[in-house]
Each structure stands twice: as C-alpha cells, then as structure tokens.
Scaffold this active site. Structure first.
Site, PDB file in Angstrom:
ATOM      1  N   ARG A 290       0.969  -1.104  -0.155  1.00  0.00           N
ATOM      2  CA  ARG A 290       0.036  -0.100  -0.053  1.00  0.00           C
ATOM      3  C   ARG A 290       0.947   1.093   0.292  1.00  0.00           C
ATOM      4  O   ARG A 290       2.291   1.077   0.222  1.00  0.00           O
ATOM      5  CB  ARG A 290      -0.924   0.010   1.248  1.00  0.00           C
ATOM      6  CG  ARG A 290      -0.873  -0.645   2.475  1.00  0.00           C
ATOM      7  CD  ARG A 290       0.368  -0.105   3.349  1.00  0.00           C
ATOM      8  NE  ARG A 290      -0.144   1.508   3.347  1.00  0.00           N
ATOM      9  CZ  ARG A 290       0.913   2.260   3.586  1.00  0.00           C
ATOM     10  NH1 ARG A 290       2.343   1.931   3.891  1.00  0.00           N
ATOM     11  NH2 ARG A 290       0.897   3.612   3.628  1.00  0.00           N
ATOM     12  N   GLY A 291       0.312   2.200  -0.194  1.00  0.00           N
ATOM     13  CA  GLY A 291       1.016   3.647  -0.271  1.00  0.00           C
ATOM     14  C   GLY A 291       0.993   3.944  -1.823  1.00  0.00           C
ATOM     15  O   GLY A 291       1.423   2.998  -2.704  1.00  0.00           O
ATOM     16  N   ALA A 292       0.605   5.158  -2.191  1.00  0.00           N
ATOM     17  CA  ALA A 292       0.533   5.431  -3.562  1.00  0.00           C
ATOM     18  C   ALA A 292       1.803   5.061  -4.518  1.00  0.00           C
ATOM     19  O   ALA A 292       1.781   4.143  -5.438  1.00  0.00           O
ATOM     20  CB  ALA A 292       0.242   6.967  -3.730  1.00  0.00           C
TER      21      ALA A 292
ATOM     22  N   ASP B  99      -2.146  10.845  -2.238  1.00  0.00           N
ATOM     23  CA  ASP B  99      -2.772   9.812  -3.075  1.00  0.00           C
ATOM     24  C   ASP B  99      -3.358  10.331  -4.590  1.00  0.00           C
ATOM     25  O   ASP B  99      -2.999   9.504  -5.624  1.00  0.00           O
ATOM     26  CB  ASP B  99      -3.901   9.132  -2.771  1.00  0.00           C
ATOM     27  CG  ASP B  99      -3.379   7.985  -1.318  1.00  0.00           C
ATOM     28  OD1 ASP B  99      -3.152   8.331  -0.283  1.00  0.00           O
ATOM     29  OD2 ASP B  99      -2.951   6.940  -1.730  1.00  0.00           O
TER      30      ASP B  99
ATOM     31  N   ASN C 288      -5.568  12.290   0.388  1.00  0.00           N
ATOM     32  CA  ASN C 288      -4.785  11.500   1.187  1.00  0.00           C
ATOM     33  C   ASN C 288      -5.543  10.731   2.246  1.00  0.00           C
ATOM     34  O   ASN C 288      -6.973  10.801   2.300  1.00  0.00           O
ATOM     35  CB  ASN C 288      -3.841  12.404   1.856  1.00  0.00           C
ATOM     36  CG  ASN C 288      -2.659  11.668   2.467  1.00  0.00           C
ATOM     37  OD1 ASN C 288      -2.142  10.461   1.974  1.00  0.00           O
ATOM     38  ND2 ASN C 288      -2.365  11.718   3.718  1.00  0.00           N
ATOM     39  N   LYS C 289      -5.228   9.771   2.922  1.00  0.00           N
ATOM     40  CA  LYS C 289      -5.648   8.872   4.091  1.00  0.00           C
ATOM     41  C   LYS C 289      -6.817   9.838   4.761  1.00  0.00           C
ATOM     42  O   LYS C 289      -6.547  10.966   5.131  1.00  0.00           O
ATOM     43  CB  LYS C 289      -4.715   8.449   5.025  1.00  0.00           C
ATOM     44  CG  LYS C 289      -5.116   7.283   5.945  1.00  0.00           C
ATOM     45  CD  LYS C 289      -5.834   6.289   5.283  1.00  0.00           C
ATOM     46  CE  LYS C 289      -5.217   5.537   4.447  1.00  0.00           C
ATOM     47  NZ  LYS C 289      -6.379   4.503   3.824  1.00  0.00           N
TER      48      LYS C 289
HETATM   49  O1  MRU Z   1      -4.446   3.209   2.104  1.00  0.00           O
HETATM   50  P1  MRU Z   1      -3.273   3.360   1.914  1.00  0.00           P
HETATM   51  O2  MRU Z   1      -2.489   2.851   3.289  1.00  0.00           O
HETATM   52  O3  MRU Z   1      -2.518   2.951   0.819  1.00  0.00           O
HETATM   53  O4  MRU Z   1      -3.120   4.962   2.192  1.00  0.00           O
HETATM   54  C1  MRU Z   1      -1.731   5.673   2.028  1.00  0.00           C
HETATM   55  C2  MRU Z   1      -1.754   6.979   2.209  1.00  0.00           C
HETATM   56  O5  MRU Z   1      -2.886   7.615   2.117  1.00  0.00           O
HETATM   57  C3  MRU Z   1      -0.540   7.652   2.161  1.00  0.00           C
HETATM   58  O6  MRU Z   1      -0.453   8.935   2.769  1.00  0.00           O
HETATM   59  C4  MRU Z   1      -0.040   7.930   0.559  1.00  0.00           C
HETATM   60  O7  MRU Z   1      -0.310   6.938  -0.193  1.00  0.00           O
HETATM   61  C5  MRU Z   1       1.309   8.373   0.351  1.00  0.00           C
HETATM   62  S1  MRU Z   1       2.448   7.298   0.630  1.00  0.00           S
HETATM   63  C6  MRU Z   1       4.102   7.910   0.081  1.00  0.00           C
END
Ligand code: MRU
Length: 342
Positions: free
Chosen positions: A46-48, A235, A245-246
């Site tokens: 996970r993480g963009a 994201d 974002n989250k």
């Molecule tokens: O649902 P996730 O864990 O994929 O969400 C991740 C986030 O919201 C991060 O802040 C975002 O992807 C940036 S990661 C460098």
C-alpha cells in the site's frame, strides 16, 4: 533492512506483507498478476508510489501469462484495466499502468517477446524512478525543518510506501539525521492503523523519537505540545492543488490552519492528476464496513449503517505547500501548478 518490494533474478517479485507488520516480517514471492491485484486490494502492499510499482510488475506478469500471445495487443488490455482498477484513489497506479498501454499503442510491429522485454524494462524503470524521486523529495523537504521541531504526520509514507526512503516520512528521517532534537507524533490512522503499525515501526528502526497518538487526539496534541509543522503524503492531487490522502488528513489541515502552523504535502509528480481540475473529481475508495465493525475479527459494534471512505480531500486553501522531487509549490493553485508543469 526491509524493502516494500524487490525483484528476483528469475523476474518474480518479493512483496513485504504489510498486513502482518510489525510483529511478523514475511515476504510473498509472486509472478502472478492476479496475486499482485489481491495484494494491492488487501493492502499487503500500500501507499501510492508502492502500489504504482507493484502494478507495473503486475502488467509484466499479465503479459507473460497471456494465453493468446498471437493477438497479445488486443487481449492484454482487459488485464491492464483490472490492475488499474485494483484501487481507485491513488493515481500512481493508473499512471503506471498507462505507461504500459502507451507501449502497446506506440510500437506498431512489436513481436510478443520484444514487448514482454519492454514491459519488464518499464517495470524496473518505474521501480528505480520511484526510488530516486522519493530520495529527492526527502532532500527538498529539509528546508521546512529546523532544530527542535515537533512534527506531526498521518498514515504511513516511509520506505514501506515507496521504493526509496519515503515521502513525508523520508523528509522526517533525513531531518532527524541533520537537525537536533526532532520529535514526531504519528497518528494511529484508523481503521487499518498504518500509523501505529507501520510508521511507528519504521521510526523506531530509524531512531526517530516517535510518539503514537489516536487520530482524535491530533488537535489537542498540536495545541498542548506546540507542534511546529504537519507533513503528510498524497494519493492524488488535482491541478488546483486539492489533495486526496488517507482519511483524517483534512481534519489535520484544519487544525494546522487554526493553530497557524504550516501544513505540507510531500508527493511525487506522478501523484498529480493532469486530467482533473479540482478535488471534486477525485474518486474516493469506499472500503468494507467490516474494517470499522471488527477488530481482529471480533465484532465491536451493532451498527447497521457504516461509512468507510479510505481517503478525504484537503482543499488547496489549507495547504502551505507541496514538496515534490522538482521543488516545493508554495500555496498551490491552478495557475501555479500549471506554471510548475510547464
Ligand atoms: O490506504 P493506504 O495505506 O494505501 O493509504 C496511504 C496513504 O494515504 C499515504 O499517505 C499516501 O499513499 C502516500 S504514501 C507515500
């Protein structure tokens, strides 16, 4: 040292299963695009930026396993679309898959085997680009920090979310090495606890002085502990700077603005969506209600109506700046972002 994703000599990938962290450290080795989709959907990766890279290898695996190799150009598209749709909000995934669609449409008389080779090269290119980009973001963000700074962050934006040092957490890690007495407040990030499980784990390993807080404590902590700055990831960023974002990010931006402290986004250029002008057009992923109703598979609530959006959108007016690999866009708006991309 850990890696969110790494490539083996036989061209399979190892994906660190982030659902098991911090207490179990297991890699899933795969060369199956369907498994890559499952790992992305279930947040094992996970993480963009990291899902953009995983999706890239998914594209290569899909082409490798294709039954109809003769008409590969027409048959591969549906699999690329499946990968692109694994998670809808982080634009890095569709940005990455589009690069493979471009290979398919740009090269006219490409044999299946030559295309397979190009796909493999492109996936590795995306992996390496992402690593370098997050290194640059971490360096560019250093000018926001001073000695004794108290920083608040949300979700996880470290090495686990990228193939390099990270975005927001990458900046914090570098700042911790460069400046004196840096401290971090990490929100737990309900419902899946990317903050308490992942950011705290990465911070402990990197020697960052990190304090875990519940999401609902953020305003109180900003006020009572005199937090200096909030830095988070992204994201998807619309062309006017509105940022998805989250879930929980928007309320952090409001509290930072109310308390007159800077609120920064750290994200690669691949997180900008050139096709949308404002945050109103960002699709927000709605996840299973069980993520809210249950904890470790034990039902906590009798609620019959539940909402579980995985992301929210922070309006550009609340954002002090966006740190990218090419520099910082201060007080982002449509005009500045268009100029930045020129
Ligand atoms: O649902 P996730 O864990 O994929 O969400 C991740 C986030 O919201 C991060 O802040 C975002 O992807 C940036 S990661 C460098």
């Amino acid at each position: 040292m850990y890696k969110s994703i790494s490539v083996n000599k036989n061209r399979s990938v190892n994906i660190l299963d982030q659902r098991l962290l911090p207490f179990q450290h297991k890699y899933v080795t795969t060369s199956d695009y369907k498994e890559v989709i499952k790992l992305i959907k279930s947040l094992a990766i996970r993480g963009a930026p990291a899902i953009g890279v995983a999706g890239a290898f998914g594209c290569y695996f899909a082409l490798k396993d294709l039954k109809n190799k003769k008409n590969y150009k027409s048959s591969i598209r549906k699999y690329l679309n499946q990968i692109e749709k694994a998670r809808p909000t982080a634009v890095n995934l569709s940005w990455s898959v589009k690069r493979f669609k471009i290979i398919i449409s740009d090269y006219k008389n490409l044999s299946y085997l030559d295309c397979l080779e190009l796909f493999y090269k492109e996936a590795n290119k995306i992996y390496n680009e992402e690593r370098k980009v997050s290194e640059r973001i971490s360096i560019n963000g250093l000018k926001l920090i001073k000695n004794h700074f108290k920083i608040l962050t949300h979700c996880n934006t470290g090495a686990l979310a990228t193939t390099g040092p990270g975005t927001a957490l990458g900046i914090i890690d570098k700042a911790n090495k460069k400046f004196k007495n840096i401290s971090l407040y990490a929100t737990e990030t309900r419902p899946l606890n990317q903050g308490s499980r992942l950011t705290v784990w990465e911070s402990l390993m990197k020697g960052i002085d990190c304090t875990l807080i519940c999401d609902s404590m953020a305003s109180h902590i900003v006020n009572s502990e005199c937090v200096d700055i909030v830095i988070v990831g992204a994201d998807r960023i619309a062309m006017n700077g509105d940022t998805a974002n989250k879930i929980g990010t928007y309320q952090l931006a409001i509290t930072a603005n109310y308390h007159k402290i800077p609120f920064y986004i750290a994200a690669p250029i691949s997180t900008f969506d050139m096709n949308i002008v404002s945050g109103r057009d960002i699709v927000i992923e709605e996840r299973s209600k069980d993520e809210i109703l249950k904890l470790n598979n034990i039902r906590l609530s009798k609620a019959t109506k539940v909402k579980n959006p995985a992301f929210d959108v922070t309006p550009n007016s609340l954002i002090s700046g966006i740190v990218t690999e090419k520099g910082i866009i201060v007080k982002p708006n449509l005009r500045k972002i268009k100029k930045f991309f020129k």
